[in-house]
Motif scaffolding. Sequence first.
Motif, PDB file in Angstrom:
ATOM      1  N   ILE A 190      -5.745 -84.393 -31.268  1.00  0.00           N
ATOM      2  CA  ILE A 190      -5.773 -85.101 -29.984  1.00  0.00           C
ATOM      3  C   ILE A 190      -4.384 -85.667 -29.703  1.00  0.00           C
ATOM      4  O   ILE A 190      -3.678 -86.085 -30.629  1.00  0.00           O
ATOM      5  CB  ILE A 190      -6.845 -86.221 -29.985  1.00  0.00           C
ATOM      6  N   LEU A 240     -10.439 -89.135 -32.159  1.00  0.00           N
ATOM      7  CA  LEU A 240     -11.353 -88.000 -32.242  1.00  0.00           C
ATOM      8  C   LEU A 240     -12.133 -88.236 -33.522  1.00  0.00           C
ATOM      9  O   LEU A 240     -11.556 -88.255 -34.605  1.00  0.00           O
ATOM     10  CB  LEU A 240     -10.567 -86.691 -32.295  1.00  0.00           C
ATOM     11  N   VAL A 259     -14.868 -88.342 -28.487  1.00  0.00           N
ATOM     12  CA  VAL A 259     -13.595 -89.008 -28.221  1.00  0.00           C
ATOM     13  C   VAL A 259     -13.947 -90.434 -27.850  1.00  0.00           C
ATOM     14  O   VAL A 259     -14.787 -90.673 -26.975  1.00  0.00           O
ATOM     15  CB  VAL A 259     -12.812 -88.318 -27.087  1.00  0.00           C
ATOM     16  N   LEU A 303      -6.775 -81.907 -26.324  1.00  0.00           N
ATOM     17  CA  LEU A 303      -7.462 -81.642 -27.585  1.00  0.00           C
ATOM     18  C   LEU A 303      -7.266 -80.178 -27.939  1.00  0.00           C
ATOM     19  O   LEU A 303      -7.241 -79.316 -27.048  1.00  0.00           O
ATOM     20  CB  LEU A 303      -8.965 -81.915 -27.465  1.00  0.00           C
ATOM     21  N   ALA A 320      -6.748 -93.487 -28.804  1.00  0.00           N
ATOM     22  CA  ALA A 320      -7.735 -92.428 -28.592  1.00  0.00           C
ATOM     23  C   ALA A 320      -8.061 -91.864 -29.967  1.00  0.00           C
ATOM     24  O   ALA A 320      -7.162 -91.471 -30.717  1.00  0.00           O
ATOM     25  CB  ALA A 320      -7.179 -91.331 -27.697  1.00  0.00           C
TER      26      ALA A 320
END
Length: 185
Positions: free
Chosen positions: A96, A61, A71, A107, A59
């Motif tokens: 994140i 950011l 994201v 977040l 993941a």
Amino acid sequence: MNCSALLSPLLLPLLTMASVFDAPELRVAPSPAQAAQLRLAPGTRVVDSDISPAGPRVALLVVDAAGARQVVFWEIGQPQASKIWDVPSAFAARSIAWHPQAEALFLSGQRGGQWVIVQLAQKGGQWSERQVYTSRQEIRRLVAGPRPYALDYDEARHQQVLAYRLFFGLRGADGSYSIRSVTEE
């Protein structure tokens, strides 16, 4: 009167309780056979990232050249990332973290004059946020506890009530940080 007869009703629930340590261990997989990289669009930079506890998914950011934050998920080894959520322009997300069960993300960042932590979860195919914590003090970094904590005991079901904790730094008036946590429910 027999002492064990008196203690049995008290000890029986303890014998049937599942332990927080009964959760299955995470499977650790070997590194990919060859190096992998993700090329981002010109002007795009990574603000923060976290690896999924469920497999080779990252993941990210990111902030693009225009300043918009998103994201995105990157399946390690794939040539492209996929956008899952546009961060609202009023939310300057900085950190994140994955939920330990890989079902949601957290977040943190600044929204207006507040620092917030939001949970990002998929419902009905769409990702949406839910605010879980707010402070006037700066929030720095997020770390999800990998194992659940026992919060309570449910008498009706004869089992412990388990939940995860999310840890973060909270800046004090003197500039130092203290470690705080919230229960994720």
